[in-house]
Scaffold this motif. Structure first.
Motif, mmCIF file in Angstrom:
data_model
loop_
_atom_site.group_PDB
_atom_site.id
_atom_site.type_symbol
_atom_site.label_atom_id
_atom_site.label_comp_id
_atom_site.label_asym_id
_atom_site.label_seq_id
_atom_site.Cartn_x
_atom_site.Cartn_y
_atom_site.Cartn_z
ATOM 1 N N GLU A 99 25.867 -30.810 7.439
ATOM 2 C CA GLU A 99 25.664 -31.974 8.330
ATOM 3 C C GLU A 99 27.008 -32.671 9.129
ATOM 4 N N ALA A 100 28.093 -32.325 8.240
ATOM 5 C CA ALA A 100 29.163 -33.167 8.698
ATOM 6 C C ALA A 100 29.814 -32.256 9.821
ATOM 7 N N VAL A 101 30.925 -32.811 10.564
ATOM 8 C CA VAL A 101 31.680 -32.165 11.773
ATOM 9 C C VAL A 101 32.271 -31.127 11.135
ATOM 10 N N SER A 102 32.244 -29.893 11.859
ATOM 11 C CA SER A 102 32.715 -28.683 11.565
ATOM 12 C C SER A 102 34.161 -28.695 11.625
ATOM 13 N N PRO A 103 34.994 -28.096 10.861
ATOM 14 C CA PRO A 103 36.498 -28.277 10.807
ATOM 15 C C PRO A 103 37.058 -27.270 11.791
ATOM 16 N N THR A 104 38.035 -27.611 12.435
ATOM 17 C CA THR A 104 38.863 -26.939 13.375
ATOM 18 C C THR A 104 40.266 -26.495 12.995
ATOM 19 N N THR A 105 40.750 -27.080 12.012
ATOM 20 C CA THR A 105 42.129 -26.715 11.358
ATOM 21 C C THR A 105 41.908 -26.645 9.773
ATOM 22 N N ALA A 106 42.762 -26.028 9.019
ATOM 23 C CA ALA A 106 42.835 -25.969 7.789
ATOM 24 C C ALA A 106 42.705 -27.300 7.121
ATOM 25 N N GLN A 107 43.565 -28.183 7.725
ATOM 26 C CA GLN A 107 43.650 -29.491 7.025
ATOM 27 C C GLN A 107 42.177 -30.253 6.886
ATOM 28 N N HIS A 108 41.179 -29.936 7.957
ATOM 29 C CA HIS A 108 40.180 -30.420 7.917
ATOM 30 C C HIS A 108 39.326 -29.993 6.955
ATOM 31 N N VAL A 109 39.462 -28.566 6.341
ATOM 32 C CA VAL A 109 38.567 -27.923 5.491
ATOM 33 C C VAL A 109 39.260 -28.701 4.174
ATOM 34 N N LEU A 110 40.512 -28.900 3.969
ATOM 35 C CA LEU A 110 41.044 -29.451 2.775
ATOM 36 C C LEU A 110 40.460 -30.783 2.674
ATOM 37 N N GLU A 111 40.384 -31.646 3.726
ATOM 38 C CA GLU A 111 39.827 -32.910 3.674
ATOM 39 C C GLU A 111 38.293 -33.070 3.261
ATOM 40 N N GLY A 112 37.735 -32.200 3.695
ATOM 41 C CA GLY A 112 36.149 -32.133 3.544
ATOM 42 C C GLY A 112 35.735 -31.325 2.259
ATOM 43 N N LEU A 113 36.328 -30.385 1.895
ATOM 44 C CA LEU A 113 35.643 -29.791 0.609
ATOM 45 C C LEU A 113 36.953 -29.633 -0.593
ATOM 46 N N GLY A 114 38.049 -29.824 -0.369
ATOM 47 C CA GLY A 114 39.032 -30.260 -1.527
ATOM 48 C C GLY A 114 38.891 -29.229 -2.371
ATOM 49 N N SER A 185 18.572 -19.431 13.186
ATOM 50 C CA SER A 185 19.815 -19.670 13.230
ATOM 51 C C SER A 185 20.263 -20.906 12.314
ATOM 52 N N PRO A 186 21.588 -20.894 12.097
ATOM 53 C CA PRO A 186 22.030 -22.274 11.517
ATOM 54 C C PRO A 186 22.567 -23.053 12.828
ATOM 55 N N GLY A 187 22.742 -24.530 12.774
ATOM 56 C CA GLY A 187 23.247 -25.278 13.597
ATOM 57 C C GLY A 187 21.997 -25.798 14.530
ATOM 58 N N THR A 188 20.847 -25.504 14.099
ATOM 59 C CA THR A 188 19.438 -25.992 14.908
ATOM 60 C C THR A 188 18.672 -27.297 14.269
ATOM 61 N N GLN A 189 19.222 -27.540 13.091
ATOM 62 C CA GLN A 189 18.752 -28.828 12.438
ATOM 63 C C GLN A 189 18.804 -30.017 13.423
ATOM 64 N N GLN A 190 17.806 -31.155 13.397
ATOM 65 C CA GLN A 190 18.033 -32.203 14.280
ATOM 66 C C GLN A 190 19.179 -33.075 14.126
ATOM 67 N N ARG A 191 19.736 -33.293 12.984
ATOM 68 C CA ARG A 191 21.002 -33.957 12.735
ATOM 69 C C ARG A 191 22.083 -32.698 12.079
ATOM 70 N N HIS A 192 23.137 -32.657 12.988
ATOM 71 C CA HIS A 192 24.296 -31.839 12.630
ATOM 72 C C HIS A 192 25.509 -32.421 13.325
ATOM 73 N N TYR A 193 26.602 -31.714 12.808
ATOM 74 C CA TYR A 193 27.742 -31.862 13.194
ATOM 75 C C TYR A 193 28.349 -33.272 13.492
ATOM 76 N N ALA A 194 27.887 -34.287 12.344
ATOM 77 C CA ALA A 194 28.040 -35.661 12.558
ATOM 78 C C ALA A 194 29.154 -36.313 11.847
ATOM 79 N N PRO A 195 29.693 -37.274 12.321
ATOM 80 C CA PRO A 195 30.802 -37.982 11.841
ATOM 81 C C PRO A 195 30.431 -38.833 10.799
ATOM 82 N N ARG A 196 31.399 -39.225 9.981
ATOM 83 C CA ARG A 196 30.698 -40.323 8.911
ATOM 84 C C ARG A 196 30.533 -41.549 9.788
#
Length: 294
Positions: A99-114, A185-196
């Motif tokens: 449900e969180a914002v998708s990453p667009t850089t490797a740094q986003h992946v590191l911050e989100g999944l660690g 399909s993924p990405g069709t839930q009512q809430r998705h791609y959401a920032p904190r």
């Protein structure tokens, strides 16, 4: 199973399977519709996912128990090479918590999944910034389940057929028939791609933001018209951070997720986002914002 565990992803949300080419895709389909063949010829490798009837070789966990599978042949050289080296299809969602914002850089992946993951393959920032277009090839006319970088108009022209738009289906609705109501399909839930940070879409942000400031909130504003006098006035407030957004839909799409990731680091109380235009070229951005604001 590890994908679902790491992301905290519900088992009802299917995964996209990535393939090296059309011949690999055909091994995962019990049937390869003419529409799928035409779409693959026109847009693969590229940001287009095709939903087709699944073969028995595809595990049920990948398709959330459904009878269809979502397939994509990526254009990114590193990903494409990884699939060829693996000599097998790769089930792979975006590298973020569910449900969180998708990453667009490797740094986003590191911050989100660690440390929940063992390795990051970094090939630079994402080219398009939004997830792939998803086309259901099992229905007539074919239906866009998730808008993305390839528009309905581009698909209709390449396929020589009318398209059924995802915007005619309520967010979160089942995508299958009465006998097959699991998500295709993924990405069709009512809430998705959401920032904190709580995000709200607004048709009149200059009227909304002063009340938020008065209530003691620190506000980030993704603004479409930064040159307006009302914007200039509000931008002088220390409680408002104005982020000018591109007026080109492709440029907006490329910058959206990175902007939301950056604003989540600012410890703001609210995000206000100017509503984007209603035209078809804005469909993918509009879809992501509507889900993020739910």
């Amino acid at each position: 199973a590890q994908i679902f565990h790491v992301k905290g992803r519900p088992a009802t949300n299917p995964l996209i399977v990535h393939v090296a080419d059309e011949s690999m895709a055909r091994t995962l389909a019990s049937e390869w519709p003419d529409i799928a063949q035409k779409a693959a010829a026109a847009f693969w490798p590229g940001p287009l996912t095709l939903v087709v009837p699944k073969a028995d070789a595809v595990p049920d966990i990948v398709t959330a128990g459904g009878r269809t599978v979502a397939l994509r042949c990526p254009s990114l050289k590193a990903t494409h090479h990884l699939i060829k080296l693996s000599q097998c299809p790769l089930a792979a969602p975006s590298a973020n918590r569910s449900e969180a914002v998708s990453p667009t850089t490797a740094q986003h992946v590191l911050e989100g999944l660690g440390n929940r993951i063992g390795m990051i393959l970094d090939n630079g920032p994402c080219e398009h910034g939004l997830e792939s277009t998803v086309l259901d090839c099992t229905v007539d006319p074919p239906k866009v389940l998730r808008p993305g970088p390839i528009s309905s108009e581009q698909l209709a022209e390449a396929l020589g057929t009318n398209m059924c738009s995802s915007e005619s289906t309520p967010a979160g609705a089942g995508q299958g028939s009465a006998a097959d109501t699991v998500l295709r399909s993924p990405g069709t839930q009512q809430r998705h791609y959401a920032p904190r940070t709580q995000l709200t879409l607004s048709e009149d942000a200059p009227a909304v933001i002063p009340q938020l400031i008065q209530d003691g909130h620190r506000v980030g504003w993704l603004c479409n018209f930064p040159e307006d006098n009302a914007v200039q006035t509000l931008a002088t407030s220390p409680e408002v951070l104005v982020i000018p957004m591109p007026n080109d839909p492709a440029a907006y799409a490329r910058s959206l997720y990175a902007t939301l990731h950056a604003l989540d680091q600012r410890e703001l109380d609210r995000l206000i986002v100017d509503a984007v235009p209603s035209g078809p070229e804005w469909a993918a951005v509009r879809d992501r914002l509507n889900r993020a604001a739910t």
